[in-house]
Motif scaffolding. Structure first.
Motif, PDB file in Angstrom:
ATOM      1  N   ARG A 114       0.846  -1.191   0.000  1.00  0.00           N
ATOM      2  CA  ARG A 114       0.000   0.000   0.000  1.00  0.00           C
ATOM      3  C   ARG A 114       0.878   1.236   0.000  1.00  0.00           C
ATOM      4  NH1 ARG A 114      -4.951   0.043   2.923  1.00  0.00           N
ATOM      5  NH2 ARG A 114      -5.671  -0.791   0.950  1.00  0.00           N
ATOM      6  N   ASP A 115       0.601   2.139  -0.935  1.00  0.00           N
ATOM      7  CA  ASP A 115       1.274   3.434  -1.008  1.00  0.00           C
ATOM      8  C   ASP A 115       2.799   3.328  -0.970  1.00  0.00           C
ATOM      9  OD1 ASP A 115      -1.230   4.665  -1.049  1.00  0.00           O
ATOM     10  OD2 ASP A 115      -1.316   4.800   1.142  1.00  0.00           O
ATOM     11  N   GLY A 149     -11.158   5.307 -10.750  1.00  0.00           N
ATOM     12  CA  GLY A 149     -11.143   5.190  -9.289  1.00  0.00           C
ATOM     13  C   GLY A 149      -9.736   5.080  -8.733  1.00  0.00           C
ATOM     14  N   VAL A 150      -8.901   4.288  -9.383  1.00  0.00           N
ATOM     15  CA  VAL A 150      -7.504   4.151  -8.939  1.00  0.00           C
ATOM     16  C   VAL A 150      -6.797   5.495  -9.053  1.00  0.00           C
ATOM     17  CG1 VAL A 150      -5.271   3.095  -9.469  1.00  0.00           C
ATOM     18  CG2 VAL A 150      -7.338   1.694  -9.459  1.00  0.00           C
ATOM     19  N   HIS A 182      -8.115   8.437  -8.996  1.00  0.00           N
ATOM     20  CA  HIS A 182      -8.652   9.350  -7.990  1.00  0.00           C
ATOM     21  C   HIS A 182      -8.067   9.051  -6.608  1.00  0.00           C
ATOM     22  CE1 HIS A 182     -11.427  12.052  -6.017  1.00  0.00           C
ATOM     23  NE2 HIS A 182     -11.729  11.082  -5.186  1.00  0.00           N
ATOM     24  N   ALA A 183      -7.974   7.773  -6.274  1.00  0.00           N
ATOM     25  CA  ALA A 183      -7.437   7.377  -4.973  1.00  0.00           C
ATOM     26  C   ALA A 183      -5.955   7.719  -4.840  1.00  0.00           C
ATOM     27  CB  ALA A 183      -7.651   5.887  -4.745  1.00  0.00           C
ATOM     28  N   ASP A 184      -5.255   7.685  -5.943  1.00  0.00           N
ATOM     29  CA  ASP A 184      -3.826   7.982  -5.944  1.00  0.00           C
ATOM     30  C   ASP A 184      -3.580   9.149  -6.892  1.00  0.00           C
ATOM     31  OD1 ASP A 184      -1.082   7.999  -5.852  1.00  0.00           O
ATOM     32  OD2 ASP A 184      -0.815   6.156  -6.987  1.00  0.00           O
ATOM     33  N   ALA A 185      -3.861  10.350  -6.422  1.00  0.00           N
ATOM     34  CA  ALA A 185      -3.791  11.538  -7.285  1.00  0.00           C
ATOM     35  C   ALA A 185      -2.436  11.723  -7.927  1.00  0.00           C
ATOM     36  CB  ALA A 185      -4.167  12.777  -6.481  1.00  0.00           C
ATOM     37  N   SER A 207      -3.466   9.057 -14.785  1.00  0.00           N
ATOM     38  CA  SER A 207      -4.892   9.314 -14.830  1.00  0.00           C
ATOM     39  C   SER A 207      -5.479   9.025 -16.193  1.00  0.00           C
ATOM     40  CB  SER A 207      -5.168  10.770 -14.458  1.00  0.00           C
ATOM     41  OG  SER A 207      -4.507  11.626 -15.354  1.00  0.00           O
TER      42      SER A 207
END
Length: 187
Positions: free
Chosen positions: A36-37, A172-173, A175-178, A182
């Protein structure tokens, strides 16, 4: 996590990503690990001693690595899938010159050089469901037939089952990880 811990970023011989250990009072017996991240998170019961923590972190890093190795798609597999998608959805004779995973894409999910037929796919897609990878791959392959994003282009791409769902998944991905890609191929 202590600096000498095998999972810590500063430990000799242990490359990034960093490992974060999370203890839980509700967790009584199970241990889990996930990415994660940009880090690996290992969940352990709160009652574990430091020695047990070290033992389980090492064990879970090995399991996670083995699991990821099994699920990673190779460039050859990606090229074969591209050929299958071309045969099923695009005009006869449509074929890329090469298809490969790249780790350098930060603003796009994939790209196609129409002049050479080269397709590059962000390795961030590796962990996504196969139907999402198929959508991105078909999107790029369709550029070999139609360079722009006009109605003819979308008619080629939207025949893929779950195309709309894949677009939503990628949105969605992103958006979650700006900070991540994109767009499929437009910066």
């Amino acid at each position: 996590m202590s600096p000498g811990h095998p999972g810590s970023p500063g430990h000799p011989g242990h490359p990034d990503p960093p490992v974060e250990v999370r203890r839980s009072r509700r967790r009584t017996r199970t241990v889990s690990a996930y990415r994660r991240d940009g880090r690996i998170v290992v969940m352990i019961p709160d009652r574990f001693s430091r020695a047990e923590e070290q033992e389980w972190v090492t064990k879970m890093l090995g399991r996670l690595e083995r699991s990821e190795r099994r699920t990673r798609r190779s460039d050859d597999q990606l090229l074969e899938r591209a050929r299958q998608l071309c045969a099923a959805h695009l005009p006869p004779g449509t074929a890329p010159s090469s298809v490969r995973w790249v780790g350098t894409m930060t603003t796009r999910w994939a790209s196609c050089t129409t002049g050479t037929g080269e397709i590059r796919m962000s390795d961030r897609l590796q962990s996504m469901p196969s139907w999402v990878v198929d959508y991105v791959l078909l999107h790029e392959l369709a550029h070999l037939v139609e360079a722009n994003h006009g109605p003819r282009f979308w008619a080629l791409v939207d025949v893929l089952p779950r195309a709309e769902r894949a677009k939503g998944f990628l949105a969605g991905v992103a958006h979650a990880d700006a900070s991540g890609p994109s767009e499929v191929d437009d910066a």
